[in-house]
Design a protein around this motif. Structure first.
Motif, PDB file in Angstrom:
ATOM      1  N   ALA A   1      36.403  55.977   4.668  1.00 12.15           N
ATOM      2  CA  ALA A   1      35.469  54.858   4.633  1.00 12.15           C
ATOM      3  C   ALA A   1      34.265  55.183   5.506  1.00 12.15           C
ATOM      4  CB  ALA A   1      36.157  53.586   5.139  1.00 12.15           C
ATOM      5  N   GLY A   2      33.072  54.978   4.958  1.00 11.86           N
ATOM      6  CA  GLY A   2      31.866  55.166   5.762  1.00 11.86           C
ATOM      7  C   GLY A   2      31.806  54.109   6.845  1.00 11.86           C
ATOM      8  N   HIS A   3      30.794  54.219   7.686  1.00 11.08           N
ATOM      9  CA  HIS A   3      30.702  53.302   8.804  1.00 11.08           C
ATOM     10  C   HIS A   3      30.550  51.850   8.321  1.00 11.08           C
ATOM     11  CE1 HIS A   3      29.271  53.349  13.279  1.00 11.08           C
ATOM     12  NE2 HIS A   3      30.223  52.494  13.063  1.00 11.08           N
ATOM     13  N   PHE A   4      29.721  51.646   7.303  1.00 15.77           N
ATOM     14  CA  PHE A   4      29.525  50.286   6.788  1.00 15.77           C
ATOM     15  C   PHE A   4      30.791  49.747   6.132  1.00 15.77           C
ATOM     16  CE2 PHE A   4      25.097  51.520   7.196  1.00 15.77           C
ATOM     17  CZ  PHE A   4      24.511  50.343   7.652  1.00 15.77           C
ATOM     18  N   LYS A   5      31.387  50.585   5.292  1.00 15.43           N
ATOM     19  CA  LYS A   5      32.614  50.164   4.615  1.00 15.43           C
ATOM     20  C   LYS A   5      33.683  49.830   5.648  1.00 15.43           C
ATOM     21  CE  LYS A   5      33.324  51.601  -0.107  1.00 15.43           C
ATOM     22  NZ  LYS A   5      33.354  52.787  -0.966  1.00 15.43           N
ATOM     23  N   THR A   6      33.766  50.652   6.697  1.00 16.66           N
ATOM     24  CA  THR A   6      34.724  50.393   7.765  1.00 16.66           C
ATOM     25  C   THR A   6      34.449  49.036   8.404  1.00 16.66           C
ATOM     26  OG1 THR A   6      34.955  52.743   8.241  1.00 16.66           O
ATOM     27  CG2 THR A   6      35.575  51.219   9.992  1.00 16.66           C
ATOM     28  N   PHE A   7      33.172  48.769   8.665  1.00 15.05           N
ATOM     29  CA  PHE A   7      32.817  47.493   9.285  1.00 15.05           C
ATOM     30  C   PHE A   7      33.273  46.329   8.414  1.00 15.05           C
ATOM     31  CE2 PHE A   7      29.895  43.927   9.889  1.00 15.05           C
ATOM     32  CZ  PHE A   7      30.078  43.691  11.238  1.00 15.05           C
TER      33      PHE A   7
ATOM     34  N   ILE B   1      39.426  53.099  -0.992  1.00 15.00           N
ATOM     35  CA  ILE B   1      38.067  53.362  -0.492  1.00 15.00           C
ATOM     36  C   ILE B   1      37.391  54.440  -1.339  1.00 15.00           C
ATOM     37  CG2 ILE B   1      37.667  55.194   1.247  1.00 15.00           C
ATOM     38  CD1 ILE B   1      37.506  51.471   1.942  1.00 15.00           C
TER      39      ILE B   1
ATOM     40  N   THR C   1      35.502  46.286   5.810  1.00 16.37           N
ATOM     41  CA  THR C   1      36.902  46.189   5.393  1.00 16.37           C
ATOM     42  C   THR C   1      37.874  46.113   6.574  1.00 16.37           C
ATOM     43  OG1 THR C   1      37.122  48.595   5.271  1.00 16.37           O
ATOM     44  CG2 THR C   1      36.502  47.463   3.252  1.00 16.37           C
ATOM     45  N   VAL C   2      37.440  46.537   7.756  1.00 13.97           N
ATOM     46  CA  VAL C   2      38.365  46.564   8.893  1.00 13.97           C
ATOM     47  C   VAL C   2      37.872  45.693  10.052  1.00 13.97           C
ATOM     48  CG1 VAL C   2      39.430  48.036  10.653  1.00 13.97           C
ATOM     49  CG2 VAL C   2      39.304  48.824   8.291  1.00 13.97           C
TER      50      VAL C   2
ATOM     51  N   HIS D   1      38.273  54.182  13.797  1.00 12.57           N
ATOM     52  CA  HIS D   1      38.384  55.639  13.713  1.00 12.57           C
ATOM     53  C   HIS D   1      39.282  56.044  12.554  1.00 12.57           C
ATOM     54  CE1 HIS D   1      37.486  55.748  18.309  1.00 12.57           C
ATOM     55  NE2 HIS D   1      36.418  55.544  17.605  1.00 12.57           N
TER      56      HIS D   1
ATOM     57  N   PHE E   1      41.170  51.375  15.173  1.00  5.30           N
ATOM     58  CA  PHE E   1      41.245  50.955  13.766  1.00  5.30           C
ATOM     59  C   PHE E   1      40.070  51.539  12.979  1.00  5.30           C
ATOM     60  CE2 PHE E   1      43.473  47.127  15.647  1.00  5.30           C
ATOM     61  CZ  PHE E   1      44.714  47.440  15.127  1.00  5.30           C
TER      62      PHE E   1
ATOM     63  N   LEU F   1      24.672  52.956  10.761  1.00  7.14           N
ATOM     64  CA  LEU F   1      25.079  51.574  10.943  1.00  7.14           C
ATOM     65  C   LEU F   1      24.464  50.981  12.190  1.00  7.14           C
ATOM     66  CD1 LEU F   1      28.137  49.699  10.174  1.00  7.14           C
ATOM     67  CD2 LEU F   1      27.636  49.848  12.594  1.00  7.14           C
TER      68      LEU F   1
ATOM     69  N   TYR G   1      44.892  52.360   1.487  1.00 14.91           N
ATOM     70  CA  TYR G   1      43.502  52.180   1.925  1.00 14.91           C
ATOM     71  C   TYR G   1      42.592  53.360   1.589  1.00 14.91           C
ATOM     72  CZ  TYR G   1      39.555  51.141   5.017  1.00 14.91           C
ATOM     73  OH  TYR G   1      38.302  50.889   5.524  1.00 14.91           O
TER      74      TYR G   1
ATOM     75  N   GLU H   1      34.416  60.511   7.816  1.00 14.83           N
ATOM     76  CA  GLU H   1      34.750  60.194   6.420  1.00 14.83           C
ATOM     77  C   GLU H   1      34.437  61.343   5.471  1.00 14.83           C
ATOM     78  OE1 GLU H   1      32.631  58.549   8.352  1.00 14.83           O
ATOM     79  OE2 GLU H   1      30.791  57.965   7.308  1.00 14.83           O
TER      80      GLU H   1
ATOM     81  N   ALA I   1      40.100  54.298   9.861  1.00 17.65           N
ATOM     82  CA  ALA I   1      39.489  53.969   8.572  1.00 17.65           C
ATOM     83  C   ALA I   1      38.481  55.045   8.173  1.00 17.65           C
ATOM     84  CB  ALA I   1      38.811  52.609   8.645  1.00 17.65           C
ATOM     85  N   ARG I   2      37.742  55.542   9.159  1.00 17.54           N
ATOM     86  CA  ARG I   2      36.730  56.545   8.815  1.00 17.54           C
ATOM     87  C   ARG I   2      37.378  57.867   8.418  1.00 17.54           C
ATOM     88  NH1 ARG I   2      31.422  56.404  12.192  1.00 17.54           N
ATOM     89  NH2 ARG I   2      30.869  57.645  10.370  1.00 17.54           N
TER      90      ARG I   2
END
Lengths: 256, 355, 256, 355
Positions: free
Chosen positions: A170-176, B106, A178-179, A163, A161, C7, B102, B77, A165-166
């Motif tokens: 989405a950056g690593h923080f945003k991924t954390f 984003i 939002t996902v 992977h 999930f 992160l 999504y 990203e 999102a990125r």
């Protein structure tokens, strides 16, 4: 004729002994009090203050566990490093020692003349006989519970999930946020509840670190010692009710 | 000029070892607009290869150039890549439309803009009836379509598909294969598709690479690889399947006339347009003269090669296209078959797989 | 150049705050004492007696949980019945209430003039200020842990094993003891250890039900109150060591 | 006399509903020494049926008579039944030898006696090299053999096998099927074997029952059920597979001559003894005259029936045995095939499955 299942019969009889031993004390108290007495307990200013102190302190301890424990739990769930296993074990030690010992450890490390305590006192945090003492003692005995719960929650979230999102930008923080976090939400929430309940339940460490301000668990002891068993009944019934609500809420969360 | 004609993706001696998987000194070029298939058995390192391209892992050595930019150590990203993992990984806590949107959300697109674009791509991909659904209620094929939409909405430079058909039942698999061909016509993306199934490679791939044990053994057009496998390993994996690409040019009831590039055959299928045709070598009968036979297809050819393929004998017959036929030694001797002999190949319209 | 994973860096820094908060108190105590002092603590007759009392009582509480909780856990794992869920929740309430409240509940239900206490006193079990009081209080706060652990252990044993054993001629009881129990063994053993450790750690309920005979957790408080922080250090270090051993043993069991 | 000839197992209108599974009014008789196969799709209630016979569940109504004793409500340990569940359920906390000896140890046999009997049955079943192994180190096929030994050592009145081959890969599956036939000859047990695979039923079963939705729809010898399926459902499940039982009577190199009861065919196989033979209806070619053809098998027959089998036409041809052939309508018209017409069936030795 259908055969009675002997084993289940025997085991149920044996098991009912412990069911009775655990549930009887809870049932009995509700026969010895009534809603009016419980309501009156809620009007008792000393009780109210103690409740407020306890719940606020427990909330702050839980909040600290959440703020610092969540990132830690995520790192533990996603990264392998040397001695990780040992580290995780050692962090559970506070759950495996007498609560008074936990209190001594906290006081020793954080009292105002200790090296850490001196630094803390400069930002106004003194643990001896203070609200902060209650918070720190509660944190020490309850944070390991939160960390375990959050860690197992994160472990159950498939990395794929993250992977995806990125790659979607989405950056690593945003991924954390939002996902990962939403998917581990249930474990985090039940972790919060259990941690808070554990913090509220503490007696031993508080007796050592901060008997004052009076927390509710210590007030129960004080009332009992000063006025005897019956004086402690309404407040006991009140706290038992709260405990039952906590447990049923947890059950509801895990059922969904 | 140079930029346009340069390959979209270049891997330069990329190596990586991760857990039990390995990539060894892989060099690869994927051209703009191309559908590139990487075929190899389970454990060959195909998924790891995709993850290196996506930026989920970084190579131990080597370079990855995407659209003339060195992206080797760029986080995912910042690569603009569409990634559809094997299990699709649709976010279970979002509705279908939020999954698809999504990538745009984003990027800070306005709510209206996101909704608009989600609507647009969903119509194009034929999934706009699914938008309000929970992810958990979707079938495998529906999940695949949604995952494709989610990856394609950001207009990625390249789309990475990790065994996109393997989790589906055979019927849905065929349906999704057709679907991928369709949406490729509409959206014209470049893609790398990883699979262990040779049929997918031949059916979908403009070009393909064969991967074993983390190494790329051969790159080329599927038909090239069938006809000239570089070694035994590749040959065994591609198999002698009498696999051809063709086009349905006429129909007679249940029967379709298919042009395989010069050679025409009849097959029992309802398909139209471009198709793949496979005839198992065991199902071809050899006749010495034309006879009144129920087999719809009788092709004249010349035996080019006779070899052992225990427990059978394998014949290569040139009948306009290279056919492989399996016989028993017994039949070979009975019919006195030798290299150079003129024979008839007969196979039934109903014994042909069309897909 | 490889990008630093921001992160994980940030999260590790945040997480190390709580790692430090939990581990520092444990580390500090070993700087403030030495093996000789810990050895001397072990020669202190009062400490030895308290340890003996606590460990024996905890062992008896754990044993009771084992004897009655194991059959209960098996029934819960294998049979569905009305309100099973509610029953399981209610049995966890002792974990969600202040420990002093648990003490009041136990005393109220089992003191020698209560209806249950009267029956118990006829077979020689009086809970007030007695060894039995310690056992009962410990049982009340720790048995739920054992039951959960054993129940999840039994749930993980595929019923098919039992079916096969029975067709092979083993009765239901023989099947339980030769197949089910051995397969759930690991969960049972870690349940025993955690339950015992929880029993040893109790303070609040013991303060209410049985301050005498002196248990080790209460002795720590007594020493602290009578002679100050430094007097409690050797005994604290000793108990911390035991806690660390418990946690590492558990880790070893779950690793195998 | 009566006892000996009475059926070993009788189910009298047994009904049971348990979770999502159901058994509806099942009547069944299994004869002494018989290998009885219950065939049906997933969810038909086959496992539940076995569990009722084993005593793991009790029926809601009806009677179960085993060896002239009413065992309906007898617990499993008092029935003397061998049960091999689908996952084998070998006890992971015991060595292989302790698994096999479990049933005797529980009966209070001395340690020496148990060891002796374990040794004896392991030699018979060819697994004595596995005795000291941990269960977790066994392959699927080995697990199956050990599970059989464990069930058979107690000399059960009846052996219940729940999809014994479904967890195995195709090769091991065939191997275990042969193995079951072998040990049946040695140990002569009565068995009920549950499966969803028609081939297993035909290959192993003396008699079989077809089960759908908890009901037994037809009971009989496999060949009987193939030839006279009681309804469409059964017919569709058994399929028109040209499935025959036969015996290898001679060999010519890779080629085996197989007697299918009068009709002789050639197939490419190395098998000996009793075999099963399947020829797919798509792989049979129809000739109007004998021609020089590579197909090893040419049988003369008469068309008995012509029916639609979309997208094909299905012919039933009597060529000593009833054959089914699929053709396109086109071929039918071209060759002018009608009921009663004499034709030749040709099929290649290499296109026959032998198992």
């Amino acid at each position: 004729m259908r055969r009675v299942e002997n084993l289940f019969l025997t085991f149920s009889i044996l098991g009912s002994v412990i069911v009775f031993a655990l549930l009887a004390p809870m049932a009995i108290i509700f026969f010895m009090t009534n809603p009016i007495q419980i309501g009156e307990a809620l009007m008792d200013l000393e009780i109210l203050n103690a409740l407020l102190t306890t719940f606020t302190a427990a909330a702050m301890a839980t909040f600290s566990a959440l703020i610092f424990g969540t990132p830690l739990a995520y790192v533990l769930a996603r990264k392998d490093f040397a001695l990780k296993n040992l580290l995780e074990s050692l962090m559970n030690v506070p759950l495996a020692i007498p609560h008074s010992v936990a209190g001594i450890l906290v006081l020793l490390a954080y009292h105002s003349r200790s090296s850490i305590g001196e630094i803390l006192s400069r930002i106004g945090i003194v643990v001896e006989d203070s609200f902060w003492g209650i918070v720190v003692a509660m944190l020490f005995v309850s944070a390991p519970i939160f960390i375990s719960s959050a860690r197992s929650g994160f472990s159950m979230v498939d990395e794929t999930f993250e992977h995806v999102a990125r790659t979607l930008g989405a950056g690593h923080f945003k991924t954390f946020f939002t996902v990962t976090l939403p998917l581990a939400f249930r474990s985090i929430v039940s972790g919060i509840i259990v941690t808070w309940a554990r913090a509220v339940s503490e007696v031993g460490a508080l007796l050592i670190v901060a008997p004052y301000p009076k927390s509710i668990a210590l007030l129960v002891i004080e009332r009992f010692e000063a006025f005897g068993l019956s004086a402690a009944i309404p407040i006991t019934a009140l706290l038992l009710l709260i405990g039952i609500i906590v447990v049923l809420t947890l059950n509801y969360i895990s059922m969904r | 000029m140079k930029t346009v004609s340069s390959p979209l993706l270049v891997l330069k001696s990329v190596s990586k070892s991760w857990r039990e998987f390995q990539i060894k000194d892989v060099n690869l070029e994927v051209r703009r607009g191309e559908y590139f298939v990487v075929m190899g058995p389970t454990g060959a390192g195909k998924t790891l290869l995709l993850q290196l391209i996506a930026g989920i892992h970084y190579p131990d050595s080597g370079k990855i150039i995407l659209d003339d930019v060195d992206v080797t150590y760029l986080p995912p990203e910042r690569r603009s890549i569409g990634y559809v993992p094997q299990n699709y990984a649709l976010f279970p806590h979002m509705l279908v439309k939020d999954n698809i949107g999504y990538g745009l959300k984003i990027r800070g697109y306005s709510k209206n803009k996101v909704e608009e674009e989600v609507q647009e791509i969903s119509v194009k991909l034929g999934i706009n009836h699914l938008l309000e659904r929970m992810v958990s209620t979707l079938s495998g094929g529906e999940q695949q379509r949604v995952a494709l939409a989610r990856a394609l909405i950001i207009k990625p430079k390249i789309l990475l598909l990790d065994e996109p058909l393997s989790a589906l039942d055979p019927e849905t698999r065929e349906e999704i294969r057709e679907y991928i061909k369709e949406i490729r016509k509409i959206l014209k993306f470049t893609a790398i598709h990883v699979t262990h199934d040779f049929v997918e490679a031949v059916d979908l791939g403009d070009r393909m690479a064969v991967m074993f044990n983390g190494e790329i053994l051969q790159v080329g057009e599927p038909i090239e690889i069938i006809n000239n496998p570089r070694n035994e390993l590749i040959a065994s994996f591609t198999g002698a399947k009498n696999l051809f690409k063709g086009k349905v040019i006429a129909r007679r009831g249940e029967l379709a006339e298919i042009d395989l590039g010069g050679v025409r055959i009849y097959a029992a299928t309802r398909k139209l347009g471009e198709v793949m045709v496979a005839i198992r070598p065991e199902n071809i009968v050899i006749l010495l003269e034309k006879a009144r036979i129920s087999a719809r297809n009788i092709l004249e050819g010349i035996i080019e090669e006779i070899s052992e393929k225990p427990p059978y004998i394998s014949l290569k017959v040139d009948a306009g296209l290279p056919f492989t036929v399996y016989l028993t030694r017994n039949a070979l001797e009975d019919l006195n078959l030798t290299v150079g002999k003129r024979v008839y190949l007969a196979f039934k319209a109903s014994a042909i797989s069309v897909f």
